[in-house]
Motif scaffolding. Structure first.
Motif, PDB file in Angstrom:
ATOM      1  N   GLY A  21       0.825  -1.199   0.000  1.00 39.13           N
ATOM      2  CA  GLY A  21       0.000   0.000   0.000  1.00 39.13           C
ATOM      3  C   GLY A  21       0.858   1.247   0.000  1.00 39.13           C
ATOM      4  N   ASP A  22       0.577   2.149   0.916  1.00 38.82           N
ATOM      5  CA  ASP A  22       1.255   3.442   0.994  1.00 38.82           C
ATOM      6  C   ASP A  22       2.438   3.432   1.964  1.00 38.82           C
ATOM      7  OD1 ASP A  22       1.282   6.253   0.202  1.00 38.82           O
ATOM      8  OD2 ASP A  22       0.619   6.706   2.245  1.00 38.82           O
ATOM      9  N   ASP A  23       2.788   2.278   2.515  1.00 38.36           N
ATOM     10  CA  ASP A  23       3.808   2.199   3.556  1.00 38.36           C
ATOM     11  C   ASP A  23       5.236   2.140   3.013  1.00 38.36           C
ATOM     12  OD1 ASP A  23       1.784   2.131   5.423  1.00 38.36           O
ATOM     13  OD2 ASP A  23       1.910  -0.034   5.741  1.00 38.36           O
ATOM     14  N   VAL A  24       6.086   2.962   3.593  1.00 37.28           N
ATOM     15  CA  VAL A  24       7.529   2.894   3.382  1.00 37.28           C
ATOM     16  C   VAL A  24       8.143   2.805   4.776  1.00 37.28           C
ATOM     17  CG1 VAL A  24       9.583   4.088   2.543  1.00 37.28           C
ATOM     18  CG2 VAL A  24       7.433   4.244   1.253  1.00 37.28           C
ATOM     19  N   PHE A  25       9.029   1.856   4.974  1.00 34.07           N
ATOM     20  CA  PHE A  25       9.642   1.654   6.280  1.00 34.07           C
ATOM     21  C   PHE A  25      11.011   2.325   6.327  1.00 34.07           C
ATOM     22  CE2 PHE A  25       6.800  -1.903   5.559  1.00 34.07           C
ATOM     23  CZ  PHE A  25       6.008  -1.835   6.691  1.00 34.07           C
ATOM     24  N   HIS A  26      11.240   3.123   7.350  1.00 37.33           N
ATOM     25  CA  HIS A  26      12.536   3.738   7.616  1.00 37.33           C
ATOM     26  C   HIS A  26      13.124   2.991   8.806  1.00 37.33           C
ATOM     27  CE1 HIS A  26      14.887   7.360   9.374  1.00 37.33           C
ATOM     28  NE2 HIS A  26      15.681   6.555   8.706  1.00 37.33           N
ATOM     29  N   VAL A  27      14.181   2.239   8.544  1.00 35.49           N
ATOM     30  CA  VAL A  27      14.801   1.394   9.561  1.00 35.49           C
ATOM     31  C   VAL A  27      16.160   1.973   9.935  1.00 35.49           C
ATOM     32  CG1 VAL A  27      15.597  -0.947  10.104  1.00 35.49           C
ATOM     33  CG2 VAL A  27      13.654  -0.626   8.543  1.00 35.49           C
ATOM     34  N   ILE A  28      16.422   2.015  11.236  1.00 33.69           N
ATOM     35  CA  ILE A  28      17.751   2.390  11.740  1.00 33.69           C
ATOM     36  C   ILE A  28      18.286   1.142  12.441  1.00 33.69           C
ATOM     37  CG2 ILE A  28      19.081   3.994  13.147  1.00 33.69           C
ATOM     38  CD1 ILE A  28      16.702   5.953  12.914  1.00 33.69           C
ATOM     39  N   PRO A  29      19.053   0.333  11.707  1.00 34.70           N
ATOM     40  CA  PRO A  29      19.449  -0.989  12.207  1.00 34.70           C
ATOM     41  C   PRO A  29      20.188  -0.985  13.543  1.00 34.70           C
ATOM     42  CG  PRO A  29      20.009  -0.765   9.886  1.00 34.70           C
ATOM     43  CD  PRO A  29      19.573   0.581  10.361  1.00 34.70           C
ATOM     44  N   ASN A  30      21.030   0.007  13.792  1.00 40.26           N
ATOM     45  CA  ASN A  30      21.834   0.004  15.016  1.00 40.26           C
ATOM     46  C   ASN A  30      21.140   0.661  16.204  1.00 40.26           C
ATOM     47  OD1 ASN A  30      23.942  -1.346  13.742  1.00 40.26           O
ATOM     48  ND2 ASN A  30      24.778   0.559  12.964  1.00 40.26           N
ATOM     49  N   LYS A  31      19.989   1.252  15.981  1.00 45.04           N
ATOM     50  CA  LYS A  31      19.198   1.822  17.074  1.00 45.04           C
ATOM     51  C   LYS A  31      18.197   0.751  17.508  1.00 45.04           C
ATOM     52  CE  LYS A  31      16.543   5.926  18.240  1.00 45.04           C
ATOM     53  NZ  LYS A  31      15.955   7.179  17.705  1.00 45.04           N
ATOM     54  N   ARG A  32      18.255   0.334  18.761  1.00 41.39           N
ATOM     55  CA  ARG A  32      17.473  -0.807  19.228  1.00 41.39           C
ATOM     56  C   ARG A  32      16.453  -0.401  20.278  1.00 41.39           C
ATOM     57  NH1 ARG A  32      18.227  -5.407  16.247  1.00 41.39           N
ATOM     58  NH2 ARG A  32      20.310  -5.336  15.371  1.00 41.39           N
ATOM     59  N   ASP A  33      15.333  -1.144  20.301  1.00 38.90           N
ATOM     60  CA  ASP A  33      14.336  -0.917  21.350  1.00 38.90           C
ATOM     61  C   ASP A  33      14.604  -1.860  22.516  1.00 38.90           C
ATOM     62  OD1 ASP A  33      13.332  -3.436  20.637  1.00 38.90           O
ATOM     63  OD2 ASP A  33      11.555  -2.625  19.634  1.00 38.90           O
ATOM     64  N   GLU A  34      13.700  -1.855  23.488  1.00 35.46           N
ATOM     65  CA  GLU A  34      13.895  -2.672  24.693  1.00 35.46           C
ATOM     66  C   GLU A  34      13.854  -4.176  24.418  1.00 35.46           C
ATOM     67  OE1 GLU A  34       9.857  -1.330  23.957  1.00 35.46           O
ATOM     68  OE2 GLU A  34      11.564  -0.143  24.601  1.00 35.46           O
ATOM     69  N   SER A  38      15.414  -3.598  15.728  1.00 32.69           N
ATOM     70  CA  SER A  38      15.820  -2.350  15.083  1.00 32.69           C
ATOM     71  C   SER A  38      14.687  -1.338  15.141  1.00 32.69           C
ATOM     72  CB  SER A  38      16.173  -2.607  13.616  1.00 32.69           C
ATOM     73  OG  SER A  38      17.310  -3.404  13.516  1.00 32.69           O
ATOM     74  N   HIS A  39      15.060  -0.059  15.235  1.00 27.97           N
ATOM     75  CA  HIS A  39      14.078   1.031  15.269  1.00 27.97           C
ATOM     76  C   HIS A  39      13.452   1.165  13.882  1.00 27.97           C
ATOM     77  CE1 HIS A  39      12.315   4.848  16.481  1.00 27.97           C
ATOM     78  NE2 HIS A  39      12.673   5.294  15.292  1.00 27.97           N
ATOM     79  N   VAL A  40      12.107   1.190  13.809  1.00 25.22           N
ATOM     80  CA  VAL A  40      11.389   1.293  12.539  1.00 25.22           C
ATOM     81  C   VAL A  40      10.336   2.381  12.642  1.00 25.22           C
ATOM     82  CG1 VAL A  40       9.920   0.089  10.873  1.00 25.22           C
ATOM     83  CG2 VAL A  40      11.709  -1.173  12.063  1.00 25.22           C
ATOM     84  N   GLU A  41      10.281   3.224  11.618  1.00 23.80           N
ATOM     85  CA  GLU A  41       9.216   4.215  11.471  1.00 23.80           C
ATOM     86  C   GLU A  41       8.474   3.883  10.184  1.00 23.80           C
ATOM     87  OE1 GLU A  41       8.434   6.841  13.426  1.00 23.80           O
ATOM     88  OE2 GLU A  41      10.090   6.579  14.828  1.00 23.80           O
ATOM     89  N   ILE A  42       7.159   4.041  10.173  1.00 26.69           N
ATOM     90  CA  ILE A  42       6.372   3.830   8.964  1.00 26.69           C
ATOM     91  C   ILE A  42       6.042   5.206   8.386  1.00 26.69           C
ATOM     92  CG2 ILE A  42       4.262   2.898   7.976  1.00 26.69           C
ATOM     93  CD1 ILE A  42       4.213   0.886  10.290  1.00 26.69           C
ATOM     94  N   LEU A  43       6.458   5.404   7.132  1.00 29.11           N
ATOM     95  CA  LEU A  43       6.243   6.668   6.444  1.00 29.11           C
ATOM     96  C   LEU A  43       5.265   6.472   5.291  1.00 29.11           C
ATOM     97  CD1 LEU A  43      10.003   7.639   6.179  1.00 29.11           C
ATOM     98  CD2 LEU A  43       8.391   8.337   7.951  1.00 29.11           C
ATOM     99  N   SER A  44       4.661   7.539   4.837  1.00 28.19           N
ATOM    100  CA  SER A  44       3.738   7.513   3.718  1.00 28.19           C
ATOM    101  C   SER A  44       4.496   7.648   2.398  1.00 28.19           C
ATOM    102  CB  SER A  44       2.739   8.664   3.856  1.00 28.19           C
ATOM    103  OG  SER A  44       2.095   8.916   2.625  1.00 28.19           O
TER     104      SER A  44
END
Length: 60
Positions: A21-34, A38-44
């Motif tokens: 669909g309209d999703d693009v994922f912005h991944v920062i592989p070395n930034k980690r959550d608990e 990897s840290h992921v943001e969903i962009l349009s």
């Protein structure tokens, strides 16, 4: 579509990956959550197209 990879001016790696669909994922592989994911943001996708038009127009 292949992922788009780049390193920012601070040395942090980034990846754009196209989803469904309209999703693009912005991944920062070395930034980690608990949970050590990897840290992921969903962009349009449409928003990225619009900003790319603005950036292209500015660079002419």
């Amino acid at each position: 579509m292949l992922p788009i990879k780049w390193t920012d001016r601070f040395g942090e790696d980034h990846v754009f990956m196209v989803g469904q669909g309209d999703d693009v994922f912005h991944v920062i592989p070395n930034k980690r959550d608990e949970e050590d994911n990897s840290h992921v943001e969903i962009l349009s996708k449409q928003a990225l197209i619009e900003i790319s038009k603005v950036l292209t127009a500015e660079s002419i």
